[in-house]
Design an enzyme around this catalytic site. Structure first.
Site, PDB file in Angstrom:
ATOM      1  N   HIS A  29       0.658  -1.286   0.062  1.00 49.58           N
ATOM      2  CA  HIS A  29       0.095  -0.082  -0.231  1.00 49.58           C
ATOM      3  C   HIS A  29       0.901   1.337  -0.055  1.00 49.58           C
ATOM      4  CE1 HIS A  29      -3.361  -2.768   1.973  1.00 49.58           C
ATOM      5  NE2 HIS A  29      -2.991  -3.046   0.818  1.00 49.58           N
ATOM      6  N   HIS A  37      -9.029  -2.000  -5.203  1.00 46.71           N
ATOM      7  CA  HIS A  37      -7.926  -2.397  -4.055  1.00 46.71           C
ATOM      8  C   HIS A  37      -7.209  -3.228  -4.551  1.00 46.71           C
ATOM      9  CE1 HIS A  37      -5.840  -2.340  -0.403  1.00 46.71           C
ATOM     10  NE2 HIS A  37      -5.785  -3.612  -0.503  1.00 46.71           N
ATOM     11  N   ASP A  79      -3.088  -2.869  -4.849  1.00 46.07           N
ATOM     12  CA  ASP A  79      -2.070  -4.180  -4.731  1.00 46.07           C
ATOM     13  C   ASP A  79      -1.195  -4.310  -5.603  1.00 46.07           C
ATOM     14  OD1 ASP A  79      -2.840  -4.646  -1.958  1.00 46.07           O
ATOM     15  OD2 ASP A  79      -4.312  -6.144  -2.424  1.00 46.07           O
ATOM     16  N   HIS A  88      -1.070 -11.314  -4.697  1.00 49.20           N
ATOM     17  CA  HIS A  88       0.486 -11.027  -4.444  1.00 49.20           C
ATOM     18  C   HIS A  88       1.052 -11.899  -4.976  1.00 49.20           C
ATOM     19  CE1 HIS A  88      -1.093  -7.781  -1.893  1.00 49.20           C
ATOM     20  NE2 HIS A  88      -1.634  -8.601  -1.170  1.00 49.20           N
TER      21      HIS A  88
END
Ligand SMILES: [Zn+2]
Length: 302
Positions: A82, A238, A242, A265
């Site tokens: 972030h 969001h 990421d 991720h």
């Protein structure tokens, strides 16, 4: 022709305080200006000593819930994405990041507080330049039905699709160009999200102790626990945040059309490694081979 971009640092030091998502304890993060070529470097303070952990793909040690970097030993800093999404949006290439805990503060669950903090410190354009990454061929990483593709493009764009087993998150998708204005207004304020049942399970294990409605969108079985959302499709936004934060670990500006479905991720970092493994020296758009590697955890495990 490759267009050069000026490196940037911050004009003055700033301090950001917040709590760690997992520990629930106060974390202090200090950002300092740095010389051109420094890159982004964390210093983890442990009592009177400090440990240096550069932001680089070689230092990524975990991608299970957040992106974590480490020094190769026991020292780790988690949830860097972030902060990095804000750093990348503002074009900061050189900065010292001092931290007194093993996780970057969660702040309000988005990148907006980092973006505002860095903006208030001021941006210093440096004389030195950096070559952005523009890929010449499509690249992709796949893991079962999850995938992340990057197509050549002169601008940064994204098409993102999420599909969770939840009535509000089935087939949420979003396509947008990602320039500095759009990132700061439409993407960086989007908060992290989680499912209430997962939060309860994590807290039973002593994790996510700092997690609350102050720093996350929380989903019940059929709705949201929060009174309001910042965007109707805050969750997919969001995920884009990421992705940008994770690709920022490459340490260079980048252009391309990102197409993601159910990514996270692990795939983000795999794509970054795929891109960087084919970047040769100064000729960033020429690749050693046209063959595109295919990443799959399941394949690799066989
Ligand atoms: Zn996140």
């Amino acid at each position: 022709m490759i267009q050069q971009i000026h490196r940037k640092t911050i004009k003055s030091s700033i301090t950001l305080k917040g709590i760690g998502l997992h520990s629930g304890k106060t974390v202090t993060l200090r950002l300092h200006p740095a010389e051109a070529g420094t890159g982004l470097i964390f210093f983890l303070y442990k009592g009177l000593s400090k440990v240096r952990i550069p932001v680089s793909l070689d230092h990524v040690v975990d991608t299970s819930n957040a992106t974590t970097i480490g020094d190769g030993g026991s020292n780790r800093i988690q949830t860097i994405e972030h902060l990095l999404a804000a750093v990348h949006t503002l074009g900061i290439t050189d900065c010292i990041l001092e931290i007194d805990a093993v996780e970057v503060p969660i702040m309000d669950g988005s990148s907006a507080p980092f973006w505002e903090g860095i903006r208030s410190a001021g941006i210093q354009e440096l004389e030195e330049t950096i070559e952005p990454i523009r890929i010449a061929n499509p690249m992709w990483v796949v893991d079962g039905d999850k995938y992340l593709v990057m197509l050549p493009s002169d601008e940064l764009k994204v098409t993102y699709n999420i599909d969770f087993n939840h009535p509000l998150l089935r087939g949420q998708s979003y396509t947008t160009t990602l320039n500095e204005n759009i990132l700061s207004e439409d993407i960086l304020p989007a908060r992290t999200f989680g499912f209430l049942k997962d939060v309860e399970a994590l807290q039973a294990r002593g994790l996510a102790m700092g997690g609350s409605l102050d720093n996350a969108v929380v989903l019940t079985d059929d709705g949201y626990l929060n009174e309001s959302l910042r965007y109707e499709n805050e969750c997919v936004r969001h995920k884009i945040l990421d992705l940008i934060g994770d690709l920022a670990v490459m340490g260079r500006p980048f252009y391309g059309h990102l197409i993601a479905s159910k990514a996270g991720h692990a795939l983000d970092i795999s794509l970054a490694k795929c891109i960087m493994s084919q970047v040769t020296g100064d000729e960033l758009t020429k690749f050693k081979s046209k063959r595109v590697p295919l990443f799959s955890k399941k394949e690799a495990a066989r």
